[in-house]
Design a protein around this motif. Sequence first.
Motif: not given
Length: 415
Positions: A59-77
Amino acid sequence: MSRKILVVGAGQSGLQLALGLQSHGYEVTLMSNRTADEIRSGRVMSTQCMFHTALQHERDLQLGFWESQAPKIEGLGVSVAAPGSHDPGPTQRAIDWVGKLDGHAQSVDQRVKMAGWMETFSQRGGQLVIHGAAVSDLDYFSRTYDLVLVSAGKGELVSMFGRDASRSPYTEPQRALAVAYVHGLGVRPEHPDFDAVRCNLVPGVGELFIMPTLTTTGRADILFWEGVPGGPVDAFKGVKDPSEHLALTLELMEKFTPWEYARATKVELTDANGTLAGRYAPTVRNPIGRLPGGGAVLGVADVVVANDPITGQGSNSASKCAASYLSSIVDHGDKPFDEEWMQSAFDRYWDTAQHVTKWTNTMLQAPPEHVLNLIGAAGQLQPVADRFANGFNNPADFENFFYDPEKTAQYLASV
């Protein structure tokens, strides 16, 4: 005058570094052995789950181009198969819990990301050279560039960097790796409302990881077996046909992790190139590669610190290495990039990388009693599950509660 830098290798670290240097006004040449189109239409290269810190570097380099499309992973099981439970009859889980991540994680198929980043690098005026570099090429380039960075983690270039035996306890691969990208995986019935990475530990056999991802065909899931060498999951050698690879993946899930198999009965491969198998020995190498003509090059990410993927740190470490090296280069101003500087740049990265290596090498061993107690306690105590999950983002925290039985006991008592 702008300084000329050559980056060899267009993976997570090489591209992130090239794009970062470009944004700081350096004259950057990037060398890749494949075009963006060849990468995009080629075979999957990895499993990659990137946690908050690594995503923030993008994000700092404005490279998170797919952030809105990729699933948001909120947990680790974490699930652990009960001892002896993979005999005939239903497999039971001795342990099953999920920790919540403070900042979401994401996975973007590297075919999508590397191809997209490579095109961005060219669009921003970067010099892209499609060429599989050999050591003899680097001999020439080391004289024409102010700095040469080697981030191609496989092939002959790696042989220039000597193994650091003091930091590399293993000489052989510790797991046999097998990956399949699939569509059609059902949700985990226990937590249908959020996405999580699932780590399934089958003692003595290996591990099955499942993670949601964004691939060339949209949302998908990655099924990733890590088999103990010589064990029942070390079964993919010589399997060339992708559908056979998937069938074997599912057969092993049905036998050892039936709770995951139950949601995988309708899966199909995302594409004909959606499988991968192989193995490598985890290795730390000396960061400076010396060339026959007397020049020196600096190794990046996997070239110098290659960990087993059991802790999901590869792409995270690559991102952190690129960010660390970028700072070291920018901070150095117009002074020469000599071997002393190269060593200092690596040492700065090793400050964080050493925690990843220690934790990963520990996880490859059978867990001692206090670690089993800790993982078991996480099933009863949500703060323990959450802290363990967030260790994937910041492995340095494991020093505080994971390795030393006394510290583990103190921590559990405090919770």
